[in-house]
Design a protein around this motif. Sequence first.
Motif, PDB file in Angstrom:
ATOM      1  N   GLY A  75      41.458 -13.036 127.613  1.00 33.43           N
ATOM      2  CA  GLY A  75      42.530 -13.092 128.588  1.00 33.43           C
ATOM      3  C   GLY A  75      42.042 -13.389 129.993  1.00 33.43           C
ATOM      4  O   GLY A  75      42.810 -13.267 130.953  1.00 33.43           O
ATOM      5  N   ARG A  76      40.784 -13.789 130.140  1.00 32.42           N
ATOM      6  CA  ARG A  76      40.250 -14.114 131.472  1.00 32.42           C
ATOM      7  C   ARG A  76      40.234 -15.618 131.727  1.00 32.42           C
ATOM      8  O   ARG A  76      39.581 -16.087 132.650  1.00 32.42           O
ATOM      9  CB  ARG A  76      38.821 -13.569 131.604  1.00 32.42           C
ATOM     10  N   GLY A  77      40.935 -16.375 130.895  1.00 34.77           N
ATOM     11  CA  GLY A  77      40.998 -17.821 131.097  1.00 34.77           C
ATOM     12  C   GLY A  77      39.878 -18.588 130.430  1.00 34.77           C
ATOM     13  O   GLY A  77      39.688 -19.775 130.701  1.00 34.77           O
ATOM     14  N   VAL A  78      39.118 -17.929 129.561  1.00 30.18           N
ATOM     15  CA  VAL A  78      38.018 -18.584 128.855  1.00 30.18           C
ATOM     16  C   VAL A  78      38.268 -18.472 127.359  1.00 30.18           C
ATOM     17  O   VAL A  78      38.659 -17.405 126.863  1.00 30.18           O
ATOM     18  CB  VAL A  78      36.657 -17.944 129.217  1.00 30.18           C
ATOM     19  N   ASP A  79      38.041 -19.559 126.636  1.00 24.09           N
ATOM     20  CA  ASP A  79      38.271 -19.567 125.195  1.00 24.09           C
ATOM     21  C   ASP A  79      37.399 -18.517 124.507  1.00 24.09           C
ATOM     22  O   ASP A  79      36.218 -18.358 124.844  1.00 24.09           O
ATOM     23  CB  ASP A  79      37.927 -20.958 124.639  1.00 24.09           C
ATOM     24  N   PRO A  80      37.967 -17.777 123.553  1.00 20.90           N
ATOM     25  CA  PRO A  80      37.192 -16.752 122.849  1.00 20.90           C
ATOM     26  C   PRO A  80      35.886 -17.268 122.251  1.00 20.90           C
ATOM     27  O   PRO A  80      34.866 -16.568 122.288  1.00 20.90           O
ATOM     28  CB  PRO A  80      38.157 -16.280 121.753  1.00 20.90           C
ATOM     29  N   GLU A  81      35.908 -18.458 121.691  1.00 25.29           N
ATOM     30  CA  GLU A  81      34.681 -19.014 121.111  1.00 25.29           C
ATOM     31  C   GLU A  81      33.617 -19.223 122.182  1.00 25.29           C
ATOM     32  O   GLU A  81      32.425 -19.024 121.932  1.00 25.29           O
ATOM     33  CB  GLU A  81      34.983 -20.341 120.409  1.00 25.29           C
ATOM     34  N   ASP A  82      34.053 -19.634 123.388  1.00 27.32           N
ATOM     35  CA  ASP A  82      33.102 -19.823 124.479  1.00 27.32           C
ATOM     36  C   ASP A  82      32.511 -18.481 124.901  1.00 27.32           C
ATOM     37  O   ASP A  82      31.322 -18.386 125.215  1.00 27.32           O
ATOM     38  CB  ASP A  82      33.780 -20.495 125.674  1.00 27.32           C
ATOM     39  N   LEU A  83      33.355 -17.444 124.915  1.00 24.02           N
ATOM     40  CA  LEU A  83      32.859 -16.114 125.252  1.00 24.02           C
ATOM     41  C   LEU A  83      31.828 -15.654 124.230  1.00 24.02           C
ATOM     42  O   LEU A  83      30.809 -15.048 124.571  1.00 24.02           O
ATOM     43  CB  LEU A  83      34.026 -15.117 125.311  1.00 24.02           C
ATOM     44  N   TYR A  84      32.121 -15.957 122.958  1.00 25.37           N
ATOM     45  CA  TYR A  84      31.181 -15.573 121.897  1.00 25.37           C
ATOM     46  C   TYR A  84      29.853 -16.308 122.080  1.00 25.37           C
ATOM     47  O   TYR A  84      28.779 -15.707 121.927  1.00 25.37           O
ATOM     48  CB  TYR A  84      31.768 -15.898 120.528  1.00 25.37           C
ATOM     49  N   GLN A  85      29.913 -17.592 122.402  1.00 24.00           N
ATOM     50  CA  GLN A  85      28.686 -18.365 122.598  1.00 24.00           C
ATOM     51  C   GLN A  85      27.890 -17.838 123.785  1.00 24.00           C
ATOM     52  O   GLN A  85      26.655 -17.786 123.742  1.00 24.00           O
ATOM     53  CB  GLN A  85      29.029 -19.851 122.798  1.00 24.00           C
ATOM     54  N   LEU A  86      28.594 -17.436 124.837  1.00 24.35           N
ATOM     55  CA  LEU A  86      27.906 -16.830 125.977  1.00 24.35           C
ATOM     56  C   LEU A  86      27.241 -15.523 125.553  1.00 24.35           C
ATOM     57  O   LEU A  86      26.122 -15.219 125.964  1.00 24.35           O
ATOM     58  CB  LEU A  86      28.908 -16.557 127.106  1.00 24.35           C
ATOM     59  N   GLY A  87      27.954 -14.754 124.709  1.00 19.50           N
ATOM     60  CA  GLY A  87      27.389 -13.522 124.185  1.00 19.50           C
ATOM     61  C   GLY A  87      26.146 -13.787 123.359  1.00 19.50           C
ATOM     62  O   GLY A  87      25.163 -13.039 123.436  1.00 19.50           O
ATOM     63  N   CYS A  88      26.185 -14.860 122.579  1.00 22.08           N
ATOM     64  CA  CYS A  88      25.011 -15.232 121.771  1.00 22.08           C
ATOM     65  C   CYS A  88      23.830 -15.572 122.672  1.00 22.08           C
ATOM     66  O   CYS A  88      22.674 -15.220 122.359  1.00 22.08           O
ATOM     67  CB  CYS A  88      25.340 -16.428 120.876  1.00 22.08           C
ATOM     68  N   LEU A  89      24.112 -16.257 123.773  1.00 24.37           N
ATOM     69  CA  LEU A  89      23.039 -16.595 124.711  1.00 24.37           C
ATOM     70  C   LEU A  89      22.414 -15.319 125.280  1.00 24.37           C
ATOM     71  O   LEU A  89      21.181 -15.201 125.366  1.00 24.37           O
ATOM     72  CB  LEU A  89      23.603 -17.454 125.847  1.00 24.37           C
ATOM     73  N   GLY A  90      23.268 -14.370 125.644  1.00 26.62           N
ATOM     74  CA  GLY A  90      22.754 -13.105 126.140  1.00 26.62           C
ATOM     75  C   GLY A  90      21.959 -12.369 125.079  1.00 26.62           C
ATOM     76  O   GLY A  90      20.934 -11.736 125.370  1.00 26.62           O
ATOM     77  N   PHE A  91      22.416 -12.454 123.837  1.00 23.69           N
ATOM     78  CA  PHE A  91      21.723 -11.800 122.724  1.00 23.69           C
ATOM     79  C   PHE A  91      20.332 -12.411 122.535  1.00 23.69           C
ATOM     80  O   PHE A  91      19.352 -11.690 122.316  1.00 23.69           O
ATOM     81  CB  PHE A  91      22.543 -11.968 121.442  1.00 23.69           C
ATOM     82  N   LEU A  92      20.239 -13.729 122.629  1.00 20.85           N
ATOM     83  CA  LEU A  92      18.949 -14.403 122.481  1.00 20.85           C
ATOM     84  C   LEU A  92      18.002 -14.019 123.621  1.00 20.85           C
ATOM     85  O   LEU A  92      16.800 -13.866 123.418  1.00 20.85           O
ATOM     86  CB  LEU A  92      19.140 -15.924 122.439  1.00 20.85           C
ATOM     87  N   LYS A  93      18.552 -13.842 124.817  1.00 25.22           N
ATOM     88  CA  LYS A  93      17.731 -13.398 125.940  1.00 25.22           C
ATOM     89  C   LYS A  93      17.230 -11.969 125.696  1.00 25.22           C
ATOM     90  O   LYS A  93      16.122 -11.612 126.102  1.00 25.22           O
ATOM     91  CB  LYS A  93      18.522 -13.463 127.245  1.00 25.22           C
ATOM     92  N   ALA A  94      18.077 -11.181 125.031  1.00 20.73           N
ATOM     93  CA  ALA A  94      17.675  -9.815 124.710  1.00 20.73           C
ATOM     94  C   ALA A  94      16.505  -9.828 123.730  1.00 20.73           C
ATOM     95  O   ALA A  94      15.583  -9.016 123.847  1.00 20.73           O
ATOM     96  CB  ALA A  94      18.858  -9.048 124.121  1.00 20.73           C
TER      97      ALA A  94
END
Length: 234
Positions: free
Chosen positions: A40-59
Amino acid sequence: MSRPQEEQLRLARSGDREAKSQLVEENAGLIWSIARRYFGRGVDPEDLYQLGCLGFLKAIEGYDPAFGTQFSTYAVPKIAGEIRRFLRDDGAIKVSRSLKERAAAIKMARQRLTGQWNREPTLSELSRELDLTVEEIAEAETATAAAESIHRESGEDGFTLEDVLTEGSMEERLIEQISLREAIAKLPERERMVIDLRYFHGLTQERAARILGVSQVQVSRIEKKALQALRTYF
């Protein structure tokens, strides 16, 4: 057969793409659970998930078992931090209209009661007046505070909340700042209120004491205990 997570992490940190992919796949539920917080922040859920994946890989890249924490505990702020950074830089994080309206109502009630009683109302008094929980009041005021920064100085020594953070790279400090906010959320209610009033709203101990309906000495004691807990956490 799936490898133990410790072995997968070791291989992934060494650059094994298969191990990285497997870790992402096995933790998809965790990544989605965090991504959903920002729907609901104006970003597609799939894009949010991909951003989350990027953060996960950094972790994965930054995790060290010597930290003494579970990998998932380390990964959560990394995942959330990557999404938050994108939303902040993209200008998509906005305070909702309902929160703004609630904050305005709280401000008006505080001014009115202060005029009637010649003192600032306590949070419990505001809660009864507005039929809101203390948490709802804190959420609205914190979300709309103009000067909500961990860099704000408070106290005679110019102490800031950032002082509880350790030295390190920009990436490490960013994660620590995110973790700091999550650590504050875990404090007991009274300690959390004092930290909120003192460091996020910039109030003196005396003014915070009036709002909370306690003595300045009690506020000082609560504040010291909360700061010690935060230092211990880090």
